[in-house]
Design a protein around this motif. Structure first.
Motif, PDB file in Angstrom:
ATOM      1  N   SER A  54       6.837  10.766   6.669  1.00 56.87           N
ATOM      2  CA  SER A  54       6.914  10.151   7.997  1.00 56.87           C
ATOM      3  C   SER A  54       8.377  10.050   8.393  1.00 56.87           C
ATOM      4  O   SER A  54       9.276  10.307   7.588  1.00 56.87           O
ATOM      5  CB  SER A  54       6.275   8.766   8.008  1.00 56.87           C
ATOM      6  OG  SER A  54       7.157   7.798   7.485  1.00 56.87           O
ATOM      7  N   ASP A  55       8.609   9.629   9.615  1.00 55.69           N
ATOM      8  CA  ASP A  55       9.950   9.301  10.071  1.00 55.69           C
ATOM      9  C   ASP A  55      10.403   8.039   9.343  1.00 55.69           C
ATOM     10  O   ASP A  55       9.593   7.361   8.688  1.00 55.69           O
ATOM     11  CB  ASP A  55       9.938   9.084  11.590  1.00 55.69           C
ATOM     12  CG  ASP A  55      11.309   9.279  12.211  1.00 55.69           C
ATOM     13  OD1 ASP A  55      12.301   9.343  11.456  1.00 55.69           O
ATOM     14  OD2 ASP A  55      11.385   9.352  13.447  1.00 55.69           O
ATOM     15  N   THR A  56      11.670   7.690   9.447  1.00 58.38           N
ATOM     16  CA  THR A  56      12.190   6.506   8.762  1.00 58.38           C
ATOM     17  C   THR A  56      11.626   5.225   9.388  1.00 58.38           C
ATOM     18  O   THR A  56      11.273   5.190  10.567  1.00 58.38           O
ATOM     19  CB  THR A  56      13.727   6.462   8.843  1.00 58.38           C
ATOM     20  OG1 THR A  56      14.118   6.514  10.225  1.00 58.38           O
ATOM     21  CG2 THR A  56      14.327   7.640   8.105  1.00 58.38           C
ATOM     22  N   ASN A  57      11.540   4.206   8.554  1.00 53.30           N
ATOM     23  CA  ASN A  57      11.139   2.856   8.985  1.00 53.30           C
ATOM     24  C   ASN A  57       9.720   2.770   9.546  1.00 53.30           C
ATOM     25  O   ASN A  57       9.438   1.920  10.390  1.00 53.30           O
ATOM     26  CB  ASN A  57      12.125   2.297  10.024  1.00 53.30           C
ATOM     27  CG  ASN A  57      13.532   2.177   9.477  1.00 53.30           C
ATOM     28  OD1 ASN A  57      13.730   1.752   8.338  1.00 53.30           O
ATOM     29  ND2 ASN A  57      14.506   2.572  10.279  1.00 53.30           N
ATOM     30  N   LEU A  58       8.831   3.616   9.049  1.00 53.16           N
ATOM     31  CA  LEU A  58       7.437   3.526   9.473  1.00 53.16           C
ATOM     32  C   LEU A  58       6.523   2.969   8.388  1.00 53.16           C
ATOM     33  O   LEU A  58       5.330   2.819   8.601  1.00 53.16           O
ATOM     34  CB  LEU A  58       6.920   4.896   9.936  1.00 53.16           C
ATOM     35  CG  LEU A  58       7.531   5.448  11.219  1.00 53.16           C
ATOM     36  CD1 LEU A  58       6.787   6.710  11.660  1.00 53.16           C
ATOM     37  CD2 LEU A  58       7.523   4.423  12.339  1.00 53.16           C
ATOM     38  N   GLY A  59       7.105   2.690   7.202  1.00 57.20           N
ATOM     39  CA  GLY A  59       6.317   2.016   6.174  1.00 57.20           C
ATOM     40  C   GLY A  59       5.834   2.881   5.028  1.00 57.20           C
ATOM     41  O   GLY A  59       4.865   2.525   4.350  1.00 57.20           O
ATOM     42  N   LYS A  60       6.512   4.020   4.766  1.00 58.26           N
ATOM     43  CA  LYS A  60       6.106   4.875   3.643  1.00 58.26           C
ATOM     44  C   LYS A  60       6.097   4.106   2.329  1.00 58.26           C
ATOM     45  O   LYS A  60       5.129   4.145   1.563  1.00 58.26           O
ATOM     46  CB  LYS A  60       7.044   6.074   3.510  1.00 58.26           C
ATOM     47  CG  LYS A  60       6.892   7.141   4.536  1.00 58.26           C
ATOM     48  CD  LYS A  60       7.706   8.374   4.192  1.00 58.26           C
ATOM     49  CE  LYS A  60       9.191   8.085   4.091  1.00 58.26           C
ATOM     50  NZ  LYS A  60       9.802   7.690   5.366  1.00 58.26           N
ATOM     51  N   SER A  61       7.199   3.423   2.048  1.00 58.10           N
ATOM     52  CA  SER A  61       7.309   2.705   0.777  1.00 58.10           C
ATOM     53  C   SER A  61       6.289   1.577   0.691  1.00 58.10           C
ATOM     54  O   SER A  61       5.685   1.350  -0.368  1.00 58.10           O
ATOM     55  CB  SER A  61       8.724   2.143   0.606  1.00 58.10           C
ATOM     56  OG  SER A  61       9.685   3.175   0.552  1.00 58.10           O
ATOM     57  N   ALA A  62       6.079   0.875   1.798  1.00 53.72           N
ATOM     58  CA  ALA A  62       5.104  -0.225   1.807  1.00 53.72           C
ATOM     59  C   ALA A  62       3.712   0.303   1.498  1.00 53.72           C
ATOM     60  O   ALA A  62       2.960  -0.297   0.706  1.00 53.72           O
ATOM     61  CB  ALA A  62       5.120  -0.930   3.155  1.00 53.72           C
ATOM     62  N   LEU A  63       3.334   1.427   2.105  1.00 54.44           N
ATOM     63  CA  LEU A  63       2.013   1.998   1.849  1.00 54.44           C
ATOM     64  C   LEU A  63       1.914   2.500   0.413  1.00 54.44           C
ATOM     65  O   LEU A  63       0.881   2.306  -0.246  1.00 54.44           O
ATOM     66  CB  LEU A  63       1.728   3.134   2.830  1.00 54.44           C
ATOM     67  CG  LEU A  63       0.367   3.810   2.668  1.00 54.44           C
ATOM     68  CD1 LEU A  63      -0.771   2.808   2.821  1.00 54.44           C
ATOM     69  CD2 LEU A  63       0.206   4.955   3.670  1.00 54.44           C
ATOM     70  N   ALA A  64       2.968   3.143  -0.084  1.00 57.17           N
ATOM     71  CA  ALA A  64       2.942   3.663  -1.457  1.00 57.17           C
ATOM     72  C   ALA A  64       2.792   2.534  -2.473  1.00 57.17           C
ATOM     73  O   ALA A  64       2.031   2.648  -3.445  1.00 57.17           O
ATOM     74  CB  ALA A  64       4.219   4.464  -1.737  1.00 57.17           C
ATOM     75  N   ILE A  65       3.489   1.430  -2.261  1.00 62.43           N
ATOM     76  CA  ILE A  65       3.359   0.283  -3.165  1.00 62.43           C
ATOM     77  C   ILE A  65       1.973  -0.333  -3.043  1.00 62.43           C
ATOM     78  O   ILE A  65       1.370  -0.763  -4.042  1.00 62.43           O
ATOM     79  CB  ILE A  65       4.467  -0.747  -2.880  1.00 62.43           C
ATOM     80  CG1 ILE A  65       5.819  -0.203  -3.349  1.00 62.43           C
ATOM     81  CG2 ILE A  65       4.171  -2.091  -3.561  1.00 62.43           C
ATOM     82  CD1 ILE A  65       6.999  -1.108  -3.094  1.00 62.43           C
ATOM     83  N   GLN A  66       1.427  -0.354  -1.850  1.00 62.51           N
ATOM     84  CA  GLN A  66       0.077  -0.867  -1.653  1.00 62.51           C
ATOM     85  C   GLN A  66      -0.947  -0.009  -2.405  1.00 62.51           C
ATOM     86  O   GLN A  66      -1.875  -0.530  -3.029  1.00 62.51           O
ATOM     87  CB  GLN A  66      -0.251  -0.891  -0.155  1.00 62.51           C
ATOM     88  CG  GLN A  66      -1.544  -1.603   0.198  1.00 62.51           C
ATOM     89  CD  GLN A  66      -1.731  -1.712   1.712  1.00 62.51           C
ATOM     90  OE1 GLN A  66      -0.913  -1.246   2.494  1.00 62.51           O
ATOM     91  NE2 GLN A  66      -2.826  -2.326   2.122  1.00 62.51           N
ATOM     92  N   ILE A  67      -0.769   1.308  -2.358  1.00 62.11           N
ATOM     93  CA  ILE A  67      -1.655   2.222  -3.096  1.00 62.11           C
ATOM     94  C   ILE A  67      -1.503   2.010  -4.600  1.00 62.11           C
ATOM     95  O   ILE A  67      -2.490   1.936  -5.343  1.00 62.11           O
ATOM     96  CB  ILE A  67      -1.344   3.684  -2.722  1.00 62.11           C
ATOM     97  CG1 ILE A  67      -1.704   3.946  -1.257  1.00 62.11           C
ATOM     98  CG2 ILE A  67      -2.096   4.645  -3.630  1.00 62.11           C
ATOM     99  CD1 ILE A  67      -1.218   5.288  -0.730  1.00 62.11           C
TER     100      ILE A  67
END
Length: 330
Positions: A54-67
């Motif tokens: 995704s583009d920056t600051n859209l929550g990639k890391s947040a979603l990955a940690i949630q998974i």
């Protein structure tokens, strides 16, 4: 083994990179191996090398940690499927510091979220220098990923993010080397790997496609699956997930059926909350009536790319007649 290489040996070829068997034999042998199970609905299966971009600051890391949290505890993220029992997950974090991580998963540094011991996190040791036997830091880094995975006895890896492993993933050579390495690890140890990646600045009026991933051609060729996070321009904090590539399933979450989520932090856990399914065009950046100059520029740009009037109208959410009229008056 002798039977497999019988043809090669007949012609005096001792070393051959191919294994040749009848299709029936391949299928019979495949029957003995388990069917891959879902780790995050149809977006990521077991034994897949999957890319999330995704583009920056859209929550990639947040979603990955949630998974990762979901897999480590053995319960699914609401709105998504998980088909395996609790398992260890090793998260290579090249994005957040430990203090940033604490802030994100606490309530103002109090009332911290309780993660499962199955969830392991690794970050770069700043005091470790690159040993002489490695030509580059990237080579040392990739070797360290393999060694850490072996030591911790983990089958599920998440790498956040791709750009840290190579200096420039947009270069085909570097992308190819990286994807070969990850694919080799996947096959050698039967791993499931999720790799996070950035997209260059993209046109927010267009649907997300495989061309929006940095180094897209090589990366797409060597991954098993890929999905992306898009930003909705309809409402602040709204995101959508779109399936870009898949091998273990048909394409379900395409332009006409993206997964809509709201990124929220109600207490001490930043997360994607499932809302439903909608058409991607409902969330793309739109042209207003007062923005005719920008719309004309966009129409001419798309036309120069060889798009039909109908396709341009679909992208800009207007009638084909409008596109035809605008072009006629140029």
């Amino acid at each position: 083994m002798e039977k497999e290489f019988q043809t090669s040996e007949k012609f005096g070829i001792k070393n051959n990179c191919f294994k040749v068997k009848t299709v029936t034999t391949w299928i019979e042998e495949a029957k003995s191996r388990p069917i891959p199970k879902m780790l995050f609905s149809e977006l990521w299966f077991e034994n897949e090398l999957c890319i999330l971009f995704s583009d920056t600051n859209l929550g990639k890391s947040a979603l990955a940690i949630q998974i990762a949290n979901s897999i480590s505890k053995g319960f699914n993220v609401d709105g998504f499927k998980l088909e395996i029992p609790p398992q260890k997950v090793l998260y290579f974090d090249f994005e957040l510091s430990d203090k940033q991580l604490e802030k994100r998963y606490s309530n103002n540094f109090q009332d911290h979220y309780e993660f499962n011991s199955n969830f392991l996190r690794a970050e770069i040791n700043p005091e470790q220098e690159t040993p002489d036997e490695f030509k580059t830091f990237e080579e040392f880094l990739c070797n360290s990923i393999e060694q850490t995975m072996i030591i911790e006895n983990v089958k599920i890896l998440i790498i956040d993010n791709l750009t840290y492993l190579k200096n420039d993933t947009e270069k085909a050579k570097d992308a190819l080397q990286l994807m070969k390495l990850l694919n080799n690890l996947k096959r050698k140890y039967a791993l499931s790997i999720l790799v996070l990646a950035h997209t260059p600045k993209r046109d927010a009026t267009k649907p997300i496609s495989k061309n929006d991933l940095s180094g897209s051609k090589m990366l797409m060729n060597f991954c098993d699956s890929c999905f992306a996070i898009g930003e909705s321009f309809r409402e602040n904090g709204l995101r959508y997930l779109k399936q870009i590539k898949q091998r273990n399933t048909e394409q379900i979450y395409d332009t006409h059926n993206v997964i809509i989520c709201k990124i929220e932090n109600p207490s001490n856990f930043l997360q994607f909350n499932f809302i439903g399914y909608e058409n991607e065009f409902e969330h793309l950046k739109q042209f207003t009536q007062t923005n005719t100059d920008d719309r004309l520029t966009k129409i001419l740009e798309l036309k120069s790319e060889g798009m039909t009037n109908t396709k341009i109208a679909e992208i800009l959410r207007c009638s084909e007649g409008t596109i035809r009229h605008i072009l006629k008056n140029q």
